[in-house]
Scaffold this motif. Structure first.
Motif, short mmCIF file in Angstrom:
data_model
loop_
_atom_site.label_atom_id
_atom_site.label_comp_id
_atom_site.label_asym_id
_atom_site.label_seq_id
_atom_site.Cartn_x
_atom_site.Cartn_y
_atom_site.Cartn_z
N ALA A 132 0.83 -1.21 0.00
CA ALA A 132 0.00 0.00 0.00
C ALA A 132 0.86 1.26 0.00
N VAL A 133 1.96 1.23 0.76
CA VAL A 133 2.89 2.37 0.80
C VAL A 133 3.46 2.63 -0.59
N ASN A 134 3.91 1.58 -1.25
CA ASN A 134 4.50 1.74 -2.59
C ASN A 134 3.47 2.25 -3.59
N ARG A 135 2.23 1.80 -3.46
CA ARG A 135 1.18 2.27 -4.36
C ARG A 135 0.86 3.74 -4.10
N CYS A 136 0.87 4.14 -2.84
CA CYS A 136 0.65 5.55 -2.51
C CYS A 136 1.76 6.40 -3.12
N ARG A 137 2.99 5.97 -2.99
CA ARG A 137 4.12 6.70 -3.57
C ARG A 137 3.97 6.80 -5.09
N ASN A 138 3.54 5.72 -5.70
CA ASN A 138 3.35 5.71 -7.15
C ASN A 138 2.34 6.77 -7.57
N ILE A 139 1.24 6.87 -6.82
CA ILE A 139 0.22 7.87 -7.12
C ILE A 139 0.77 9.28 -6.94
N LEU A 140 1.48 9.51 -5.84
CA LEU A 140 2.03 10.83 -5.57
C LEU A 140 3.02 11.27 -6.65
#
Length: 328
Positions: free
Chosen positions: A223-231
């Motif tokens: 989830a953290v990596n996906r959040c970073r991807n979106i940002l």
């Protein structure tokens, strides 16, 4: 001199805003956002999906025992759908993980197929949102300038989507849209949201009880990596950088998963790498008392590991404050 000082101040101010902090809040589902009735583990749509999948994929459609009858509670409560399926297969069919694991993706899809055509009322049967959940989520929905919300749950992603729609969580608009790397789930693509799910990762190590929290820790990391991807990939978040993740959960596995991730971040910090603060709001609204969760959380390490325990869970008026969201 004054002009130089003013210029320096403006430069510093601009730098602060160019790297504004961002917080990701991830929620467990069962015992955190929703509660089940006394017979939920045998009667809910989700619980019936386990036996349907094992029966269909591994036993030629012949019925198998329900989870709550076949397994002791510590082998399914706070665990992930993948580990539960593999444990159920061994308990009912005497199949070892090495034999059932290759069929896990098929079983995930079978579980979702079982639920996908159900009416919302049937999906929501035996579960309901806990006190304060919808109200606090609606508040978080107004804070998207510096907060993303998602789920980290052992649930198959498509099932989590259906459950959140059925109980009214999706309608709060708090859950952030999914990352482009997330799987497509037919019939649920219009109700997707950010997260890390049981269908994203499973170690297959059913005899190692530590995997109950370590698998979940991997899901928080996803989830953290996906959040970073979106940002990083959306212009609307230009200048935003993830500085903190807060996991909200009711089980020892939730606390220990977040604590494991904080240790990973501490190692990164020690090596001079990029790291984030890990927070945990442990809610005593499931099957575990606050004292047990508090003992597992241990001492806070400011900037690395920041746990807090709420006996009333999201029914506590100070829940948002407990998340200690970083100001943008």
């Amino acid at each position: 001199m004054k002009s130089f000082q003013f210029f320096t101040y403006l430069t510093f101010f601009a730098l602060i805003h160019r790297i504004a902090g961002f917080t990701l809040i991830t929620f467990d589902v069962d015992g955190t956002l929703v509660k089940g009735s006394g017979n939920a583990m045998n009667a809910s749509a989700h619980s019936r999906a386990y036996t349907h999948a094992v029966s269909t994929i591994l036993n030629n459609g012949n019925p198998v025992q329900p989870v709550a009858e076949a397994l002791p509670i510590h082998l399914y409560h706070g665990s992930t759908d993948g580990l539960i399926l593999l444990r159920l297969a061994r308990a009912t069919l005497n199949l070892e993980s090495k034999d059932s694991f290759p069929k896990l993706e098929e079983m995930f899809n079978c579980m979702y197929d079982f639920i996908s055509d159900m009416e919302e009322g049937e999906v929501a049967n035996h579960i309901t949102t806990l006190p304060g959940v919808l109200e606090h989520l609606k508040t978080l929905a107004t804070m998207k300038n510096n907060v993303m919300c998602g789920l980290v749950t052992g649930n198959v992603e498509g099932i989590a989507r259906k459950k959140m729609k059925a109980v009214g969580v999706f309608e709060t608009n708090a859950l952030s849209p999914p990352c482009q790397t997330q799987k497509s789930w037919y019939g649920a693509n219009d109700i997707g949201f950010l997260g890390g799910f049981g269908s994203d990762y499973c170690s297959g190590k059913i005899d190692d009880l530590d995997r109950n929290h370590l698998d979940r820790g991997e899901q928080i990391a996803i989830a953290v990596n996906r959040c970073r991807n979106i940002l990083e990939s959306n212009k609307e978040y230009a200048g935003k950088k993830l500085k903190k993740v807060v996991h909200v959960g009711d089980a020892p596995a939730d606390v220990l998963a977040a604590k494991w991730l904080s240790q990973v971040q501490a190692d990164l910090k020690e090596k001079g790498g990029e790291y984030i603060c890990v927070g945990c709001v442990a809610v005593a609204t499931g099957s575990y008392p606050a004292d047990e969760l508090r003992q597992l959380a241990g001492e806070s390490i400011p900037g690395i590991w920041e746990p807090i325990i709420l006996e009333d869970g999201m029914g506590d008026a100070s829940f948002i404050e407990a998340c200690a969201i970083i100001d943008s």
